[in-house]
Design a protein around this motif. Structure first.
Motif, PDB file in Angstrom:
ATOM      1  N   ALA B 332       0.788  -1.242   0.000  1.00  0.00           N
ATOM      2  CA  ALA B 332       0.000   0.000   0.000  1.00  0.00           C
ATOM      3  C   ALA B 332       0.817   1.287   0.000  1.00  0.00           C
ATOM      4  O   ALA B 332       0.240   2.358   0.040  1.00  0.00           O
ATOM      5  N   PHE B 333       2.134   1.212  -0.024  1.00  0.00           N
ATOM      6  CA  PHE B 333       2.883   2.485  -0.035  1.00  0.00           C
ATOM      7  C   PHE B 333       3.851   2.530  -1.212  1.00  0.00           C
ATOM      8  O   PHE B 333       4.427   1.516  -1.599  1.00  0.00           O
ATOM      9  N   ASN B 334       3.983   3.707  -1.776  1.00  0.00           N
ATOM     10  CA  ASN B 334       4.783   3.890  -2.977  1.00  0.00           C
ATOM     11  C   ASN B 334       6.271   4.005  -2.618  1.00  0.00           C
ATOM     12  O   ASN B 334       6.754   5.055  -2.220  1.00  0.00           O
ATOM     13  N   LYS B 335       7.015   2.891  -2.769  1.00  0.00           N
ATOM     14  CA  LYS B 335       8.426   2.889  -2.360  1.00  0.00           C
ATOM     15  C   LYS B 335       9.311   3.615  -3.369  1.00  0.00           C
ATOM     16  O   LYS B 335      10.364   4.135  -3.002  1.00  0.00           O
ATOM     17  N   GLU B 336       8.882   3.629  -4.641  1.00  0.00           N
ATOM     18  CA  GLU B 336       9.690   4.345  -5.635  1.00  0.00           C
ATOM     19  C   GLU B 336       9.769   5.819  -5.240  1.00  0.00           C
ATOM     20  O   GLU B 336      10.838   6.420  -5.246  1.00  0.00           O
ATOM     21  N   ASP B 337       8.616   6.363  -4.852  1.00  0.00           N
ATOM     22  CA  ASP B 337       8.579   7.754  -4.415  1.00  0.00           C
ATOM     23  C   ASP B 337       9.352   7.956  -3.127  1.00  0.00           C
ATOM     24  O   ASP B 337      10.048   8.948  -2.953  1.00  0.00           O
ATOM     25  N   LEU B 338       9.234   6.986  -2.233  1.00  0.00           N
ATOM     26  CA  LEU B 338       9.951   7.068  -0.957  1.00  0.00           C
ATOM     27  C   LEU B 338      11.447   7.199  -1.227  1.00  0.00           C
ATOM     28  O   LEU B 338      12.125   8.061  -0.671  1.00  0.00           O
ATOM     29  N   ALA B 339      11.952   6.342  -2.125  1.00  0.00           N
ATOM     30  CA  ALA B 339      13.394   6.349  -2.412  1.00  0.00           C
ATOM     31  C   ALA B 339      13.798   7.608  -3.173  1.00  0.00           C
ATOM     32  O   ALA B 339      14.791   8.254  -2.855  1.00  0.00           O
ATOM     33  N   ALA B 340      12.982   7.967  -4.179  1.00  0.00           N
ATOM     34  CA  ALA B 340      13.378   9.062  -5.063  1.00  0.00           C
ATOM     35  C   ALA B 340      13.167  10.433  -4.417  1.00  0.00           C
ATOM     36  O   ALA B 340      14.025  11.310  -4.532  1.00  0.00           O
ATOM     37  N   SER B 341      12.033  10.619  -3.732  1.00  0.00           N
ATOM     38  CA  SER B 341      11.729  11.969  -3.231  1.00  0.00           C
ATOM     39  C   SER B 341      12.079  12.160  -1.769  1.00  0.00           C
ATOM     40  O   SER B 341      12.582  13.204  -1.384  1.00  0.00           O
ATOM     41  N   ILE B 342      11.768  11.177  -0.940  1.00  0.00           N
ATOM     42  CA  ILE B 342      11.983  11.366   0.489  1.00  0.00           C
ATOM     43  C   ILE B 342      13.448  11.108   0.854  1.00  0.00           C
ATOM     44  O   ILE B 342      14.111  11.909   1.489  1.00  0.00           O
ATOM     45  N   LEU B 343      13.981   9.961   0.426  1.00  0.00           N
ATOM     46  CA  LEU B 343      15.379   9.661   0.755  1.00  0.00           C
ATOM     47  C   LEU B 343      16.321  10.455  -0.139  1.00  0.00           C
ATOM     48  O   LEU B 343      17.258  11.090   0.313  1.00  0.00           O
ATOM     49  N   ASN B 344      16.076  10.402  -1.444  1.00  0.00           N
ATOM     50  CA  ASN B 344      16.783  11.242  -2.404  1.00  0.00           C
ATOM     51  C   ASN B 344      18.304  11.188  -2.248  1.00  0.00           C
ATOM     52  O   ASN B 344      18.993  12.192  -2.300  1.00  0.00           O
ATOM     53  N   ASN B 345      18.859  10.004  -1.987  1.00  0.00           N
ATOM     54  CA  ASN B 345      20.304   9.906  -1.793  1.00  0.00           C
ATOM     55  C   ASN B 345      20.898   8.708  -2.525  1.00  0.00           C
ATOM     56  O   ASN B 345      21.940   8.193  -2.151  1.00  0.00           O
ATOM     57  N   GLY B 346      20.180   8.227  -3.542  1.00  0.00           N
ATOM     58  CA  GLY B 346      20.689   7.079  -4.291  1.00  0.00           C
ATOM     59  C   GLY B 346      20.126   5.766  -3.796  1.00  0.00           C
ATOM     60  O   GLY B 346      20.355   4.721  -4.410  1.00  0.00           O
ATOM     61  N   GLU B 415       6.653   9.313   8.307  1.00  0.00           N
ATOM     62  CA  GLU B 415       5.457  10.120   8.082  1.00  0.00           C
ATOM     63  C   GLU B 415       4.900   9.859   6.681  1.00  0.00           C
ATOM     64  O   GLU B 415       3.701   9.742   6.486  1.00  0.00           O
ATOM     65  N   TYR B 416       5.811   9.734   5.720  1.00  0.00           N
ATOM     66  CA  TYR B 416       5.380   9.469   4.354  1.00  0.00           C
ATOM     67  C   TYR B 416       4.673   8.117   4.278  1.00  0.00           C
ATOM     68  O   TYR B 416       3.583   7.991   3.706  1.00  0.00           O
ATOM     69  N   ILE B 417       5.302   7.083   4.855  1.00  0.00           N
ATOM     70  CA  ILE B 417       4.736   5.737   4.775  1.00  0.00           C
ATOM     71  C   ILE B 417       3.374   5.676   5.464  1.00  0.00           C
ATOM     72  O   ILE B 417       2.407   5.132   4.921  1.00  0.00           O
ATOM     73  N   VAL B 418       3.293   6.273   6.656  1.00  0.00           N
ATOM     74  CA  VAL B 418       2.026   6.269   7.390  1.00  0.00           C
ATOM     75  C   VAL B 418       0.939   6.952   6.574  1.00  0.00           C
ATOM     76  O   VAL B 418      -0.187   6.452   6.444  1.00  0.00           O
ATOM     77  N   ASN B 419       1.296   8.083   5.973  1.00  0.00           N
ATOM     78  CA  ASN B 419       0.339   8.806   5.148  1.00  0.00           C
ATOM     79  C   ASN B 419      -0.138   7.948   3.976  1.00  0.00           C
ATOM     80  O   ASN B 419      -1.326   7.887   3.665  1.00  0.00           O
ATOM     81  N   GLN B 420       0.790   7.259   3.322  1.00  0.00           N
ATOM     82  CA  GLN B 420       0.438   6.389   2.196  1.00  0.00           C
ATOM     83  C   GLN B 420      -0.488   5.263   2.643  1.00  0.00           C
ATOM     84  O   GLN B 420      -1.484   4.969   1.984  1.00  0.00           O
ATOM     85  N   LEU B 421      -0.153   4.638   3.767  1.00  0.00           N
ATOM     86  CA  LEU B 421      -0.965   3.529   4.267  1.00  0.00           C
ATOM     87  C   LEU B 421      -2.383   3.998   4.546  1.00  0.00           C
ATOM     88  O   LEU B 421      -3.363   3.361   4.147  1.00  0.00           O
ATOM     89  N   GLU B 422      -2.514   5.139   5.224  1.00  0.00           N
ATOM     90  CA  GLU B 422      -3.848   5.619   5.597  1.00  0.00           C
ATOM     91  C   GLU B 422      -4.641   6.064   4.373  1.00  0.00           C
ATOM     92  O   GLU B 422      -5.851   5.927   4.327  1.00  0.00           O
ATOM     93  N   THR B 423      -3.936   6.578   3.356  1.00  0.00           N
ATOM     94  CA  THR B 423      -4.625   7.020   2.141  1.00  0.00           C
ATOM     95  C   THR B 423      -5.114   5.829   1.333  1.00  0.00           C
ATOM     96  O   THR B 423      -6.230   5.817   0.834  1.00  0.00           O
TER      97      THR B 423
END
Lengths: 309, 558
Positions: B332-346, B415-423
């Motif tokens: 239920a959570f978008n990991k591509e976005d998590l890696a690319a936008s939130i972590l943003n470190n490779g 916070e991102y993951i929790v938001n994704q799960l709840e959405t």
């Protein structure tokens, strides 16, 4: 005076004992172990580690052992630094913090007093306003912002001062300035208010009438009385500066004690938490005592040990 | 009254004397290191570390900087090569492996300690026995040896039960000065890599015993047999230390670098300022907020690490014991976005638990190539599974706690993951708790959580270091996951260890069962680390396990 100091010294020991006991039990409420790899160890392996350090004993027993050690002057060993004695660690790490704290409070107070007195003498002129401005800046901008800005512009861009590390006197300049901003601001504000108050009193008018110069009036007659509130705030401020600043020490890579204390709490380094707390408390009670003695010295109206019987 | 005339002066003197008394002896930190002037051609570099070295006693080291330094100053039977593979160091040629694959006999080369003593088989026996000895209080000794080196687990068990034990029962024996026999508990496909790990390094018995408790407490109380020797280190609290080339090293001709100076800088921005100000050639790992500003800068080097993160779902919670609920959460959570936008470190999205670019199968391909993506973000499938799961449980909504880290970066991720799960999962409420590491560890061990964001970094390059986490009796399982099928597969893999193709295929099947059938955990991402390195420094090698960098092949160019 001697009797007063002895009495205060006994109170001091009691205070330290209470602090040691409270801290010990509070500290044991923090969950977790001091072992960095606890997440990987099996229960048996963890058990062996705890036995080795006596952490499998009931808290009351550990407390008794700690107090006995304390009476013998043994502060225990650090976990995070592989059994380095806490006494050695504290002695090493307190030095840079003391040097910085002392420099910051020394220069900070002098500059603050001068700014404050000038403001009071030149009340409501541009000099007063600029000194107020400096004080507001010093009080409202966190010191790590000053530190970061100085490090980048003065250190990296201009290359005037060493960027970081702790290898000589020139390495202390930027951290001292960053730490001194707050004492400057505090002293200047207190000094100005008190000075304006004092300058309005009768004995100053008398001094002026006698023909004393305004410099003489301000520094010889006014300063002493205006200093009392400043001394009150300087006590605790001195301790807080000398016990090190986590951020400033981290930014300038200074081997100080402030950073050390915070780290010890997050990794459950029990003996270091205890040792540092005791050291800080000790410094605090000693400074309070000194402040109390200073009151009497500055203002003869204040008597410490009651009048003569 | 004369007294009052001088009272102000007296005040100042009093104040000063207190300060000065407190400061006495405070100047001995102000010397050292003016010899660190670098000309362009000088083979000297300066490296930043975020922490001090807690210990350089190889059987007690557990941290990355400790491993990095040990790997530079010491060597074991094997060592990690430029490509991360384990190649002979103190071993002379191929060792002799017994028919059952559990006993290996090594011949040692003629190597020397920096005090002139030869490195002998007895040095290994001594170090290993010291590592497992409960009196040493080594954390990594038992951790690395139990279940792997014959007799290790028995010694730990006996110590816990307060029974007698004999260190000589540990599966290591010196046949003669240059011949070493090691007995493994079972066939270990990765034994060469294990032998390259610092916990298995030799120690000079005479020197260690002579120094007693002071052993490895500073540069004078340590001897080395590696590419460098420790020239200056005042001990665990030191914030500066120096390595110099060791001329008695077996392969000294291959080492160009003459001197490495390390400095501890704990603040992330200060690391960057020190680098930009010319105080360092290599930084420690950058915090993720600093990475974007160096994006595209040739001085930033990014390396994908074999550390994988996931959300553990506690089976003690009835709802989480339902496979559909777990499937829903895992998808239920978008990991591509998590890696690319939130972590943003490779860092990259993880759809697996055995990391990418970590182990190579016998056919020369990456472990991931065959097993591919096992749990992928899919909001529709997640919602379908969610509704099915809730129906089975007879619920229309669900509330779960979520335990995460308290660093800035961890908070943002969580916070991102929790938001994704709840959405994406209607009726789900997640209560995020951001707690310090020690507390998270404690609650994980106690099973006191619903969802837990955690990860694992390997200690040897084999899929088993990840796969055995989920065994029913694994201390790192922490979520009451128990599957006879999974346990059976891991056992089958261990028994097939002598046959690499079958071993890997079985572990791949186990991964598929755990993730694609059981949704055992919800993988989030695989971490990448970024450092800044000066363009004139060439040849820094990132290593896949144990030490994270090797300085051996570094050269400084004009």
């Amino acid at each position: 005076m001697a009797r007063y100091i002895i009495k205060r010294f006994i109170y001091m020991l009691i205070t330290l004992f209470v602090i040691a006991s409270l801290t010990f039990f509070l500290m044991k409420l923090i969950p977790g172990t001091p072992f960095s790899t606890a997440g990987k160890l099996s229960p048996e392996q963890l058990q062996i580690m705890k036995e080795n350090y006596g952490l499998d004993q009931p808290v009351a027993v550990q407390y008794a052992q700690y107090i006995v050690g304390l009476l013998k002057g043994d502060l225990g060993i650090s976990f995070q630094f592989n059994n380095v004695p806490v006494t050695q660690l504290l002695l090493e790490r307190i030095q840079p913090s003391l040097v910085l704290g002392f420099q910051a409070i020394f220069f900070g107070t002098i500059i603050g007093i001068v700014l404050g007195v000038i403001s009071a003498l030149k009340q409501n002129t541009w000099i007063d306003y600029s000194s107020t401005f400096i004080a507001v800046l010093g009080k409202s901008i966190p010191n790590f912002v000053f530190a970061g800005v100085m490090q980048y512009y003065i250190g990296v861009k201009l290359g005037w001062l060493p960027v970081l590390f702790w290898k000589g006197w020139d390495y202390t300049i930027m951290p001292t300035i960053a730490l001194a901003m707050f004492p400057i601001a505090i002293t200047a504000r207190f000094m100005r208010t008190e000075m304006i108050d004092v300058l309005g009193s009768d004995y100053i008018t008398l001094a002026k009438a006698k023909g004393a110069s305004s410099f003489e009036v301000a520094f010889k007659h006014g300063l002493r009385n205006a200093l009392i509130p400043v001394i009150t705030v300087l006590g605790p401020l001195t301790v807080s500066l000398m016990t090190g600043s986590l951020v400033i020490e981290q930014i300038f890579a200074i081997p100080g004690i402030g950073e050390q204390f915070v780290k010890a709490i997050t990794v459950n380094d029990y003996s270091v938490i205890m040792g540092t707390t005791l050291l800080f408390s000790f410094m605090f009670v000693v400074i309070i005592l000194i402040v109390d003695i200073l009151y009497g010295v500055i203002d003869p109206r204040i008597r410490l040990s009651g009048g003569k019987k | 009254m004369k007294k009052s005339k001088y009272s102000l002066l007296l005040t100042l003197v009093l104040v000063l004397s207190v300060f000065l008394a407190a400061c006495s002896g405070g100047n001995n930190t102000d010397k050292k290191s003016d010899g660190a002037k670098t000309s362009n051609a000088a083979q000297e570099i300066k490296i930043l570390s975020k922490s001090e070295i807690p210990t350089l006693d190889s059987v007690k080291t557990t941290d990355e900087i400790g491993f990095n330094v040990l790997n530079s100053i010491n060597e074991g039977l094997y060592t990690q090569d430029k490509d991360g593979s384990s190649v002979p160091a103190l071993v002379d040629g191929e060792p002799e492996v017994s028919e059952d694959g559990k006993t290996v006999t090594f011949k040692l080369i003629d190597a020397k300690w920096s005090n002139g003593d030869p490195v002998t088989a007895q040095d290994f026996v001594f170090a290993w026995q010291r590592a497992i000895d409960p009196a040493t209080a080594s954390e990594y000794g038992p951790y690395m040896m139990n279940g792997k080196i014959a007799g290790a687990q028995e010694i730990t068990d006996a110590a816990v039960a307060k029974k007698d034990f004999d260190l000589n029962t540990l599966g290591i024996k010196a046949i003669d000065e240059k011949t070493l026999e090691v007995k493994f508990e079972k066939v270990l496909p990765y034994w060469k890599d294990l032998m390259a790990f610092p916990t298995f390094y030799p120690q000079n018995e005479k020197f260690v015993k002579e120094k007693g408790n002071a052993y490895a407490s500073n540069a004078e109380n340590l001897i080395s047999n590696g590419a460098f020797k420790l020239a200056a280190w005042k001990g665990p609290t030191a914030m500066e230390w120096t390595l110099e080339k060791n001329d008695t090293y077996r392969d000294a001709d291959a080492i160009t670098l003459k001197k490495i100076t390390f400095n501890v800088v704990k603040d992330n921005n200060a690391q960057v300022n020190a680098f930009e100000g010319g105080e360092a050639d290599i930084t420690d790992i950058l915090s993720s907020d600093l990475v974007p500003q160096y994006q595209g800068d040739e001085r930033m080097v990014s390396a994908l690490q074999p550390s994988v993160y996931w959300i553990k779902m506690n089976y003690k919670n009835k709802a989480l014991a339902n496979v559909n609920i777990r499937e829903a959460l895992a998808k239920a959570f978008n990991k591509e976005d998590l890696a690319a936008s939130i972590l943003n470190n490779g860092s990259i999205a993880a759809n697996y638990f055995v990391p990418d670019k970590f182990v190579t199968t016998p056919d020369g391909k990456d472990f991931r190539e065959k097993n591919g993506d096992l749990i992928v973000f899919n909001a529709d499938e997640a919602k379908a599974a969610w509704e099915k799961g809730l129906a089975e449980l007879g619920l229309d909504k669900l509330e779960l706690s979520y335990l995460g880290g308290d660093t800035d970066s961890a908070k943002k991720q969580d916070e991102y993951i929790v938001n994704q799960l709840e959405t994406n999962l209607p009726g789900l409420k997640v209560n995020l708790e951001s707690v310090p590491f020690a507390i998270r560890l404690d609650r994980a061990k106690a099973g006191n959580y619903d969802l837990l964001h955690s990860g694992w970094g390997p200690d040897y390059p084999d899929a088993m270091t990840f796969a055995d986490l989920w065994l029913t009796d694994s201390p790192n399982n922490e979520m009451s996951y128990s599957s006879a099928k999974y346990d059976g597969l891991i056992k089958k893999a261990e028994e097939a260890a002598a046959n690499p193709e079958e071993y890997v295929a079985t572990l791949q099947e186990a991964e598929r069962v755990f993730l694609a059938e059981d949704y055992g955990v919800a993988p989030t991402y695989q971490r990448a680390d970024n450092i800044l390195i000066s363009p004139k420094v060439k040849g820094l090698v990132a290593l896949p396990f144990g030490p994270n960098y090797s300085y051996k092949w570094i050269t400084v160019e004009e």
